[in-house]
Design an enzyme around this catalytic site. Structure first.
Site, short mmCIF file in Angstrom:
data_model
loop_
_atom_site.label_atom_id
_atom_site.label_comp_id
_atom_site.label_asym_id
_atom_site.label_seq_id
_atom_site.Cartn_x
_atom_site.Cartn_y
_atom_site.Cartn_z
N GLY A 48 -30.14 14.25 13.65
CA GLY A 48 -28.85 14.19 14.37
C GLY A 48 -28.72 15.58 15.21
N CYS A 49 -27.15 15.85 15.30
CA CYS A 49 -26.84 17.09 15.99
C CYS A 49 -27.50 18.31 15.39
CB CYS A 49 -25.48 17.19 16.04
SG CYS A 49 -24.69 18.80 16.75
N PHE A 50 -28.22 19.17 16.04
CA PHE A 50 -28.87 20.25 15.60
C PHE A 50 -27.88 21.36 14.95
CE2 PHE A 50 -30.44 21.23 20.17
CZ PHE A 50 -29.28 21.49 20.53
N TRP A 51 -26.82 21.16 15.54
CA TRP A 51 -25.56 22.31 15.12
C TRP A 51 -25.52 22.19 13.51
CZ3 TRP A 51 -21.20 21.22 18.86
CH2 TRP A 51 -21.46 21.66 20.31
#
Length: 172
Positions: free
Chosen positions: A9-12
Site C-alpha cells: 500500500g502507501c509506502f509512507w
C-alpha cells in the site's frame, strides 16, 4: 548487503516498521513492477504505469534475516485484499513481495504458505510473489516521510485503518 522489496500500500507507512532495526542499512520508498522507465508519483498514482508503491530495503542478512523481514512485512498489510490497502485503493497500492534471488523466492513462498495455514485470516492470502524488476526511487519528498511530515504522517496513518487492522489481527 542484500536487498528486499515489498509493496504494502502507501509506502509512507511501510518505511518506519523496517528502518529502526539493527542490520537494516537503508529503506527507500519507490516504484517497481511497471512498464515505463523512470515513473513519477503522478504516473503511478494515475494507475497507468503498472508500478506498485514499494519499499526497497538494504540489509545485512548476517544481522537481520530475510525471514524476519517477511515477518515484519506480513504484520503491516492486509494480505487478503487484492484491490489495495486500507484507504488506498487501486493496483498501485496492492501487495507484493518482489524477490531478488531464488532463495528469497523459496523463503517468501514458504512464509506465505505458513501464514495461509495459520488460520489467522478467514479469507485467502492474495499477496503475490514476483521477481524483482527495476527499482525507481520515489521523489525526495516521499523519502522518510514519517520524519519530514510527522503530523501529516500520523494523521494519515490514524485515518487509514491500518493500525486497527494490525491490532485486530496481530496483537491478540
Amino acid at each position: 548487503m542484500e536487498k528486499a522489496a515489498f509493496a504494502g500500500g502507501c509506502f509512507w507507512c511501510m518505511v518506519k516498521p523496517f528502518v529502526e532495526w539493527d542490520g537494516i542499512h537503508k529503506v527507500t520508498s519507490g516504484y517497481m513492477g511497471g512498464h515505463i522507465i523512470n515513473p513519477t508519483y503522478e504516473d503511478v498514482k494515475k494507475g497507468t504505469s503498472g508500478h506498485l508503491e514499494v519499499v526497497e530495503i538494504e540489509f545485512d542478512s548476517a544481522i537481520f534475516s530475510y525471514e524476519k523481514l517477511l515477518d515484519i512485512y506480513w504484520m503491516q498489510i492486509d494480505p487478503t485484499d487484492a484491490f489495495g490497502q486500507f484507504q488506498d485503493r487501486g493496483d498501485s497500492y496492492t501487495t507484493a513481495i518482489f524477490t531478488y534471488t531464488e532463495e528469497q523466492k523459496r523463503i517468501a513462498e514458504a512464509s506465505k504458505e505458513k501464514l495461509a495455514e495459520s488460520g489467522r485470516f478467514d479469507k485467502p492470502i492474495v499477496t503475490i510473489i514476483r521477481d524483482a524488476q527495476n527499482f525507481y526511487p520515489a521523489e525526495n519528498y516521499h523519502q522518510d516521510y514519517y520524519k519530514k511530515e510527522p503530523d501529516h504522517y500520523k494523521e494519515d496513518r490514524a485515518t487509514s485503518g491500518r493500525d486497527e487492522f494490525i491490532t485486530t489481527h496481530w496483537e491478540k
